[in-house]
Design an enzyme around this catalytic site. Structure first.
Site, PDB file in Angstrom:
ATOM      1  N   GLY A  81       3.574   1.552   1.565  1.00  0.00           N
ATOM      2  CA  GLY A  81       3.112   1.031   2.836  1.00  0.00           C
ATOM      3  C   GLY A  81       1.597   1.028   2.893  1.00  0.00           C
ATOM      4  O   GLY A  81       0.916   1.730   2.138  1.00  0.00           O
ATOM      5  N   CYS A  82       1.058   0.227   3.794  1.00  0.00           N
ATOM      6  CA  CYS A  82      -0.406   0.100   3.865  1.00  0.00           C
ATOM      7  C   CYS A  82      -1.057   1.395   4.340  1.00  0.00           C
ATOM      8  O   CYS A  82      -2.038   1.854   3.756  1.00  0.00           O
ATOM      9  CB  CYS A  82      -0.793  -1.082   4.740  1.00  0.00           C
ATOM     10  SG  CYS A  82      -0.016  -1.100   6.368  1.00  0.00           S
ATOM     11  N   TYR A  83      -0.529   1.998   5.397  1.00  0.00           N
ATOM     12  CA  TYR A  83      -1.107   3.266   5.860  1.00  0.00           C
ATOM     13  C   TYR A  83      -0.957   4.363   4.799  1.00  0.00           C
ATOM     14  O   TYR A  83      -1.920   5.088   4.527  1.00  0.00           O
ATOM     15  CB  TYR A  83      -0.438   3.711   7.157  1.00  0.00           C
ATOM     16  CG  TYR A  83      -0.862   2.978   8.414  1.00  0.00           C
ATOM     17  CD1 TYR A  83      -2.180   2.961   8.833  1.00  0.00           C
ATOM     18  CD2 TYR A  83       0.075   2.339   9.207  1.00  0.00           C
ATOM     19  CE1 TYR A  83      -2.556   2.315  10.023  1.00  0.00           C
ATOM     20  CE2 TYR A  83      -0.287   1.691  10.391  1.00  0.00           C
ATOM     21  CZ  TYR A  83      -1.600   1.683  10.791  1.00  0.00           C
ATOM     22  OH  TYR A  83      -1.967   1.057  11.956  1.00  0.00           O
ATOM     23  N   THR A 122      -0.905   4.107   1.661  1.00  0.00           N
ATOM     24  CA  THR A 122      -1.886   3.866   0.607  1.00  0.00           C
ATOM     25  C   THR A 122      -3.247   4.428   1.017  1.00  0.00           C
ATOM     26  O   THR A 122      -3.881   5.186   0.267  1.00  0.00           O
ATOM     27  CB  THR A 122      -2.003   2.344   0.331  1.00  0.00           C
ATOM     28  OG1 THR A 122      -0.759   1.876  -0.178  1.00  0.00           O
ATOM     29  CG2 THR A 122      -3.119   2.038  -0.654  1.00  0.00           C
ATOM     30  N   ALA A 123      -3.704   4.059   2.199  1.00  0.00           N
ATOM     31  CA  ALA A 123      -5.028   4.506   2.652  1.00  0.00           C
ATOM     32  C   ALA A 123      -5.085   6.020   2.800  1.00  0.00           C
ATOM     33  O   ALA A 123      -6.038   6.673   2.363  1.00  0.00           O
ATOM     34  CB  ALA A 123      -5.389   3.830   3.975  1.00  0.00           C
TER      35      ALA A 123
END
Lengths: 342, 342, 342, 342
Positions: free
Chosen positions: C145-147, C149-150
């Site tokens: 997921g994008c979050y 990853t960050a």
């Protein structure tokens, strides 16, 4: 019979916002407007949104220009307010929208600002315990910082009710007007649109000791604060996301009850119904504060979030609200809880 | 004694804006709020910026719900106003913020909307010649479209003074709220932020005949209009850039004089000093109109530019201004010329 | 000899972004493009920025349409990937950009998604310890997921080096494309521009268990996560502000050293020089990650902040990076570390 | 064997963009980077999005620093290019992204810039009739202005086909990066977000004579231009809305045919299918141009609209495209037609 008000620093964002609000205030007559680098210019060239004042010309910020007013709002760079305030008599209500008189501990001031501390004035966040009484009849008011306003209103009920451990973690997003109107490359529209970035990370932001002061006052013990401000691609608004470990035995109901009690009678703070969350657009241009709180049982933390307009409730609206109290006017006079949205 | 007002279509952008203005109107008491798909919901969930009305619940748009009011504002999809208006008595002031009653020529309506024409009501742009008088005492008002408001106020003085050839070229940029609150993919934030795009190019926009009607009325001859609307990455505001070939012998001074004369006594239209140009931020949330005009001698064209807030002066503010006139209240009651900027 | 790639779900934001990257990939030939509600439409109408593919027409997402490719990217709504993947042979590299195969613990999946767990595939965040090796030669990849990853790239080095207590507090701001292209009222440009708002507060966001999984894996013990996502007024980008109490004896130098070691050889993760902070604009459109870390001695916390493009490194760039590894291509093939700024 | 390129003025927006493109150019090796006020600084501090060049340090702009390169890009303030170019030998390809060498008529230069005219170089808009041939093998290239690029590509086919009267009315919206990186109050994010405003109204913009030059060249007669630029709340992009009266007998089909013919073989200009309109987001970061044209029979005007990225096709992309032609490389080398959207 009207209250005659002057604004020193009328060309910046705080000065412009206080004028916007005073124009709508039924008891106030706007007197002198002063600036320094912009003295001699028409306000219409500097604040083109303030149509009724377009023809007014800025004077220099001198004691003469500011004399003869009931109230003087100072919207000056940090460190310049004391010298101006000294020259205004003790009967003039002086409202400082800078940082100079907010902090109680001179060591805090010196650590973050590097100059000698000018003093401490009654603190213009009426919603804090005891603050309203201290403002009544006062002739000097220190308007809180924008971040401390948002953070204190999000978290103080949890501390006042002894529901949270004394270590708060705060991440706040601010619109760019919080950084002022002096042009700097990183504040250009080209740089900020489409971008989020942090600054003052790791405890360096000057508003940190003010938050500690407010939350510690509510808690009755020193509250440590980890504060990370971020710059958001919008002109106005602060969204403060705050959390702290709950003390043992706390329940979601207890948290909700503490906030309901704290804000039951506050005219500007709106505890949202459960399931709704603050949005900065909803309070744009208004003195309203949206607050919501949750208890995350999986991690045992209280999460409290507030949204304000940094220029209104965060600066000029808080100033006018405090002025109303100091002058014995109804606290909400001339102030709105209606946001300009969408 | 207060004027009791209902709003049909209270969940959309026009309905929300008229409520924002009525909340600040000293003579108005807000009565029924209705919706269709949103009937039964709290306004706080639909219009979270209207804090004082957060607890109000939307009724269905029925004659019963709208009965018993002095004024009814209709913020309905095009084509639905006539049926509702019919059921409100002749003594109720009905103010339609849709397009239904704006056009004088049924053929125009049918060409652009495809349904039978419902009629023509007094036109709520008081600044146009003769319009104010027609509104006084009227019980029916057709609020102009947002683009026609901006364009007509930019250009009509040039036509009324016979300074311009009857062919206007107009390119206008609008904030996204002009497209309404019904969710469509091309209106998503992801699509509109960082992007400018045109639509309705080549004469297809439904506001075109209304502009022609207004400018032709001022000119005393038919004015052709080339109109290109564009969608701008901002929530509110219209910037209309309008030009027309000057008639022979026109000078920059003559143009300036015509605009100064047209707007000398208008409370909401501000002809900017020479060298200053309109900006939509300056009028955000206000009923003000910024206008500027230039004569480009190299091409012999009059260039007139206006900025409005599409939701305020362009819709709900124009509606309230017209209501004031119709009811015999001072025209500026409850309306502001102060923008929320930055 | 080229790698032939299909994209299922080519009309959405993830599908469009993977196509944008594949068009620049020297080893890939773009095969079938499929959609469901948009089948039969030209890609030029759906993704007008992908000029070289403007004339391609979307097929329906069927086994026949996806047959005959070396790689199939799935950009489908959560829960739909398993059924499509089953019908693709074991020799086809299937890269799922949805959530279906990210979580190791079926209980996590069921708690947050409510349906039976489909399984767990090698995890496409090569920077995590052990992840790169698991991707080599794999025929199934779950893109993070994008979050997560960050957040994982901001915090895992602190956990891998045992510098932080197992309780992380995370506040992240995301651009609106993270919410997808299906039109919903709260995602309209009019609503999001000028506004910051939180959602999924209190542990409710579906990316939370994935963060716990990643950070716990690095720490060797369960890490609790308090996660608050916020929606920011920008199309792209995630700024994740993460912090955790430092373990006793930690120094700023030790923290810095752990991050320098973790990212010394990573081609996409850039630990910024001291004093510089991530900005989402700097990584826009690129697969780069900007990371910075600080130790706040006053509160004893490690503050780690990362910026990514949610659609690139956060979704489609991570997918292509993982594909490169799985296929034995140089990991950076076709990917950029250069942002599109300003 | 690589082409060695230097960039003078590497800290501004044009300089940063040409570096972004050169980093992706397979035949170019990036040599000296120079600045003046920023000499001595790391590029990572000035252009944090150019990760692969983060460690490079700016030299002063001197003949010594720029010596030994095959190509030198000049991204200097207007009026400074000639002095630098003189000191580079005749065998060096000098590409000026400033205005100095664009205009053919010294009187135009002097009227708009006030200083003596430095000369005229081959004009880097290869799509104009005859321009491509003049660039082949040239050692000096004047890159067009951003507005003239957008406007000329929107309108020249109509003039080249003698379909339009020689009087064009143009309104263009530009992202803020077109105004450069030097900080000025009106370019602050707080000022530009949420606002549209015009500037240089009435023929005052310095790009006007360049548009006249290009359109007159296509028409074979002098074309008068009424040009109004507006500042839009986005970092990048130009949307140019252009129109002119059609000559007698023109039909919609004739207009369409002229544009189809003009752009049939152009690699970067994309005439959109009928019914689709340009959007700046679609070309963001790319060298693509989206063009659409309509004939408005009601007013007898041709309406032509283009969208470009002002920094890419409007400045640095046009520069690289022209460099490719001058050096005998395939024209599209290192350039993309794929926008970064959403």
């Amino acid at each position: 019979m009207a209250v005659r008000a002057a604004v020193a620093g009328a060309s910046g964002y705080a000065g412009g916002e206080v004028l916007r609000l005073l124009l709508a205030h039924p008891e106030v007559e706007i007197g002198a407007l002063t600036g320094n680098s912009n003295a001699g210019q028409r306000l219409g060239a500097l604040q083109p949104h303030l149509l009724p004042l377009a023809g007014r010309v800025l004077a220099e910020t001198t004691p003469e220009a500011l004399a003869g007013h009931d109230v003087v709002f100072l919207a000056l760079p940090h460190g310049q307010s004391a010298a101006v305030a000294e020259q205004l008599g003790p009967d003039v209500l002086v409202i400082d929208m800078g940082a100079d008189f907010r902090l109680q501990d001179p060591a805090d001031w010196e650590a973050f600002y590097g100059s000698p501390h000018a003093g401490t004035w009654p603190y213009g966040l009426p919603e804090l315990p005891g603050a309203r009484a201290a403002l009544e009849g006062s002739k000097r008011i220190a308007v809180p910082g924008c971040y401390p306003t948002a953070v204190s209103l999000a978290l103080y009920p949890a501390y006042a009710a002894h529901l949270a451990e004394p270590e708060a973690v705060i991440v706040a997003a601010s619109g760019t007007s919080g950084a002022g109107k002096a042009p700097k490359p990183h504040l250009l529209g080209s740089e900020v649109m489409g971008s989020m970035s942090p600054y003052g990370v790791g405890g360096g932001h000057r508003h940190t000791p003010e938050m500690i002061q407010n939350l510690s006052g509510a808690a009755g013990e020193r509250v440590a604060v980890s504060f990370t401000p971020t710059l958001a691609p919008m002109p106005r608004g602060i969204l403060a996301t705050c959390s702290a470990k709950a003390v043992a035995g706390v329940t979601a109901d207890a948290v909700r009850a503490a906030y309901e009690k704290a804000y039951a009678d506050e005219p500007f703070v709106h505890l949202l119904p459960e399931g709704h969350w603050p949005a900065t657009a909803s309070v744009q241009g208004s003195n309203a504060v949206q607050v919501q709180v949750a208890y995350d049982a999986a991690v045992g933390r209280v999460i409290a979030i507030s949204a304000i307009d940094n220029l209104t409730k965060g600066t000029a609206g808080g100033a006018v609200q405090s002025m109303n109290i100091a002058l014995g006017l109804p606290e909400t006079t001339g102030l709105s809880t209606i946001g300009v949205a969408p």
